[in-house]
Design an enzyme around this catalytic site. Structure first.
Site, mmCIF file in Angstrom:
data_model
loop_
_atom_site.group_PDB
_atom_site.id
_atom_site.type_symbol
_atom_site.label_atom_id
_atom_site.label_comp_id
_atom_site.label_asym_id
_atom_site.label_seq_id
_atom_site.Cartn_x
_atom_site.Cartn_y
_atom_site.Cartn_z
ATOM 1 N N GLU A 151 79.189 85.237 4.860
ATOM 2 C CA GLU A 151 80.196 84.447 5.581
ATOM 3 C C GLU A 151 80.849 83.452 4.615
ATOM 4 O O GLU A 151 80.169 82.811 3.826
ATOM 5 C CB GLU A 151 79.515 83.707 6.742
ATOM 6 C CG GLU A 151 80.466 82.927 7.617
ATOM 7 C CD GLU A 151 81.672 83.747 8.039
ATOM 8 O OE1 GLU A 151 81.493 84.793 8.675
ATOM 9 O OE2 GLU A 151 82.815 83.347 7.719
ATOM 10 N N ASN A 211 80.943 81.090 -4.494
ATOM 11 C CA ASN A 211 80.581 79.677 -4.384
ATOM 12 C C ASN A 211 80.398 79.037 -5.761
ATOM 13 O O ASN A 211 80.782 77.888 -5.978
ATOM 14 C CB ASN A 211 79.313 79.518 -3.547
ATOM 15 C CG ASN A 211 79.628 79.447 -2.061
ATOM 16 O OD1 ASN A 211 80.797 79.507 -1.670
ATOM 17 N ND2 ASN A 211 78.613 79.336 -1.228
ATOM 18 N N PHE A 252 90.815 73.466 -4.463
ATOM 19 C CA PHE A 252 89.580 73.043 -5.142
ATOM 20 C C PHE A 252 89.861 72.421 -6.509
ATOM 21 O O PHE A 252 89.077 72.536 -7.435
ATOM 22 C CB PHE A 252 88.577 74.215 -5.249
ATOM 23 C CG PHE A 252 87.908 74.497 -3.932
ATOM 24 C CD1 PHE A 252 86.603 74.087 -3.711
ATOM 25 C CD2 PHE A 252 88.593 75.109 -2.905
ATOM 26 C CE1 PHE A 252 85.989 74.306 -2.484
ATOM 27 C CE2 PHE A 252 87.998 75.325 -1.667
ATOM 28 C CZ PHE A 252 86.703 74.935 -1.462
ATOM 29 N N CYS A 263 76.142 74.244 1.123
ATOM 30 C CA CYS A 263 76.175 75.525 0.407
ATOM 31 C C CYS A 263 76.176 75.396 -1.119
ATOM 32 O O CYS A 263 75.303 75.964 -1.783
ATOM 33 C CB CYS A 263 77.390 76.334 0.844
ATOM 34 S SG CYS A 263 77.239 76.893 2.556
HETATM 35 N N1 NAD Z 1 77.305 76.048 6.830
HETATM 36 C C1 NAD Z 1 78.241 76.707 6.173
HETATM 37 O O1 NAD Z 1 79.356 76.225 5.969
HETATM 38 C C2 NAD Z 1 77.969 78.100 5.668
HETATM 39 C C3 NAD Z 1 79.042 78.887 5.221
HETATM 40 C C4 NAD Z 1 78.780 80.175 4.761
HETATM 41 C C5 NAD Z 1 77.482 80.657 4.747
HETATM 42 N N2 NAD Z 1 76.448 79.875 5.170
HETATM 43 C C6 NAD Z 1 75.097 80.436 5.177
HETATM 44 O O2 NAD Z 1 74.760 80.783 6.511
HETATM 45 C C7 NAD Z 1 73.360 80.584 6.730
HETATM 46 C C8 NAD Z 1 73.170 79.655 7.901
HETATM 47 O O3 NAD Z 1 73.699 78.390 7.563
HETATM 48 P P1 NAD Z 1 73.955 77.269 8.652
HETATM 49 O O4 NAD Z 1 74.699 76.175 7.978
HETATM 50 O O5 NAD Z 1 74.519 77.881 9.880
HETATM 51 O O6 NAD Z 1 72.430 76.806 8.928
HETATM 52 P P2 NAD Z 1 71.876 75.907 10.132
HETATM 53 O O7 NAD Z 1 70.685 75.227 9.600
HETATM 54 O O8 NAD Z 1 72.983 75.116 10.727
HETATM 55 O O9 NAD Z 1 71.438 76.990 11.232
HETATM 56 C C9 NAD Z 1 70.365 77.843 11.107
HETATM 57 C C10 NAD Z 1 69.756 78.031 12.503
HETATM 58 O O10 NAD Z 1 68.782 79.051 12.434
HETATM 59 C C11 NAD Z 1 67.724 78.710 13.327
HETATM 60 N N3 NAD Z 1 66.542 79.489 12.966
HETATM 61 C C12 NAD Z 1 65.725 79.353 11.884
HETATM 62 N N4 NAD Z 1 64.781 80.301 11.893
HETATM 63 C C13 NAD Z 1 64.992 81.061 12.970
HETATM 64 C C14 NAD Z 1 64.376 82.220 13.498
HETATM 65 N N5 NAD Z 1 63.344 82.790 12.877
HETATM 66 N N6 NAD Z 1 64.872 82.749 14.632
HETATM 67 C C15 NAD Z 1 65.930 82.200 15.254
HETATM 68 N N7 NAD Z 1 66.581 81.113 14.806
HETATM 69 C C16 NAD Z 1 66.108 80.557 13.679
HETATM 70 C C17 NAD Z 1 67.586 77.217 13.146
HETATM 71 O O11 NAD Z 1 66.924 76.616 14.256
HETATM 72 C C18 NAD Z 1 69.053 76.789 13.033
HETATM 73 O O12 NAD Z 1 69.596 76.430 14.291
HETATM 74 C C19 NAD Z 1 72.808 80.058 5.403
HETATM 75 O O13 NAD Z 1 72.309 81.130 4.655
HETATM 76 C C20 NAD Z 1 74.022 79.472 4.729
HETATM 77 O O14 NAD Z 1 73.912 79.473 3.339
HETATM 78 C C21 NAD Z 1 76.672 78.609 5.646
#
Ligand code: NAD
Length: 433
Positions: A151, A211, A252, A263
């Site tokens: 994503e 990234n 950027f 990230c």
């Molecule tokens: N935040 C961003 O802008 C962004 C952008 C691109 C990619 N990502 C990637 O996406 C992924 C998620 O990031 P995020 O920012 O949404 O994280 P986050 O911490 O906001 O959300 C993760 C969620 O997963 C839940 N979780 C953990 N273990 C679980 C399980 N076993 N079963 C069900 N739920 C579970 C947690 O309770 C939490 O609500 C990461 O790998 C991150 O690097 C994030």
């Protein structure tokens, strides 16, 4: 299509709501019961512009629902997305894949009919292979394909980014996954967003390489900003002149206090670990991390310099705590390094951020205020760390009236010396004399 979204955080919730808006049936699952209860009550667990209305619309249409157990979501799903967190592993900088593998094990037990298991979390090269091996081991009978679909959304503009991405990357090794992924993202054809099909390992690496490049670009302009200060040039003029070159691009290239967020810090660090293990070190990325860390620490020194080198007994009014505007995300925010460094030099800190409420748990001895003027009351220095819109057009007469001395250190270059100095302010910015 029936979609299960495992992990309902910044990425899972936005992706799930957007897929529902495309017309798919989506169940978002999370282990965090309080989060799911809030969502069921119509309250958002995060701040993201437009999200509340998007979620409400799709819940009402019956296409989006929330669950705390996998059993409600996985069986019968065409696609199961893994969107759980992959934070930095404490101590060594590798991506912590505990949540990804825990989710995989729970999914395995429930796969029913041909299912595409899609990794949306950012995961190191080879994780898809490992997920496939776990699924095969636990469910040798199951029909599935494992796909990487990283994503690229940005917090603060997440819905727009999800619905109008520059590209959607799909990494797969099994042709059976292609029609499912194509159908899921079919509405994007109308927006002419290309779906890029690649092999799974390349897909995993595309995310990290993207990234790392962006982190490097920010760090590059930050170093150019330091040079601008030393030689009497203006980094904003330099950045514009450089960015108009289409080979480089203007995004950027804004100088600031150093990158933070959920990230770039963890992903650059994980990429460096992967590269070391593969004996193909990434010196540019390693240097980027080092330069960026040093920069965040140096920002407190900039405030000290502005106050003649002595912060003892001084009050700093901080505007903005989140790692960027339009999000409540405090993960690795520069403020978390700058503020303790100011305090260590003897400053008292009072601060305001419109959404960074989590800062109250992360920062000690800070007097949190309810608005920008309150945060600047009696301050010897106004320190702009995050460029929220509401800080861009402050009533400068009022600012001057409430502060002990009219001094502004603007780490985001949202003001100009020409507008502040004639009004009696002392003004310091980044990369401009
Ligand atoms: N935040 C961003 O802008 C962004 C952008 C691109 C990619 N990502 C990637 O996406 C992924 C998620 O990031 P995020 O920012 O949404 O994280 P986050 O911490 O906001 O959300 C993760 C969620 O997963 C839940 N979780 C953990 N273990 C679980 C399980 N076993 N079963 C069900 N739920 C579970 C947690 O309770 C939490 O609500 C990461 O790998 C991150 O690097 C994030």
């Amino acid at each position: 299509m029936r979609v299960a979204m495992i992990g309902t955080g910044y990425v899972g919730l936005v992706s799930g709501a957007c897929f529902a808006d495309f017309g798919h049936d989506v169940i978002c699952v999370d282990k965090d019961e309080a989060k799911i209860q809030r969502l069921r009550d119509g309250k958002m667990p995060i701040y993201e512009p437009g999200l509340e209305a998007l979620v409400a619309r799709n819940v009402e249409a019956g296409r989006l629902s929330f669950a705390t157990t996998y059993s409600e979501a996985v069986g019968g799903a065409d696609a199961v997305f893994i969107a759980v967190g992959t934070p930095s592993r404490r101590g060594d900088g590798y991506a912590d894949l505990t949540y990804v593998y825990a989710a995989t094990e729970e999914i395995a037990a429930l796969i029913d009919g041909f299912t595409v298991v899609v990794t949306k979390s950012t995961v190191p090269v080879g994780t898809g292979d490992e997920i496939e091996a776990i699924l095969k081991r636990l469910r040798p009978d199951a029909q599935f394909a494992v796909v990487s679909n990283p994503e690229f959304l940005r917090e603060g503009a997440a819905i727009e980014d999800f619905k109008r991405p520059d590209r959607v990357v799909v990494g797969m090794e099994d042709e059976r996954a292609r029609p499912v992924m194509a159908e899921l993202y079919r509405p994007l054809n109308l927006n002419e967003s290309p779906l890029l099909y690649v092999d799974r390992r390349s897909s995993e690496l595309i995310k990290y390489a993207s990234n790392a490049f962006l982190a490097m670009k920010i760090t590059f302009i930050n170093e150019i900003a330091d040079l601008c200060e030393a030689v009497g040039a203006d980094v904003q003029q330099v950045s514009r002149g450089v960015g108009l070159d289409k080979r480089i691009g203007s995004k950027f290239l804004h100088a600031g206090p150093g990158y933070g967020g959920s990230c770039f810090p963890k992903d650059t660090s994980a990429l460096v670990r992967t590269a070391h293990d593969a004996r193909a070190p990434l010196n540019l990325v390693e240097t980027t991390i080092r330069v960026n860390e040093a920069r965040k620490k140096a920002m407190a020194g900039k405030v000290a310099d502005a106050l003649a080198g002595d912060l003892n007994g001084k009050t700093v009014g901080v505007l903005g705590l989140t790692f960027k505007p339009n999000t409540d995300d405090m993960r690795d925010a520069p403020s978390l390094q700058i503020i303790p460094a100011l305090q260590a030099m003897g400053a008292t800190v009072q601060a305001y951020d419109p959404e960074g409420h989590e800062a109250r748990q992360l920062l000690r001895d800070v007097d949190f205020k309810n608005g920008p003027y309150e945060a600047l009351e009696g301050a010897d220095c106004a320190l702009i760390i995050t460029e929220w819109d509401e800080f861009r057009a402050l009533d400068l007469d009022r600012v001057k009236a409430v502060m002990r001395r009219p001094l502004v250190v603007d780490l985001r270059n949202i003001y100009r010396a020409e507008e502040l100095r004639p009004r009696g302010f002392t003004y310091f910015s980044v990369g401009r004399s």
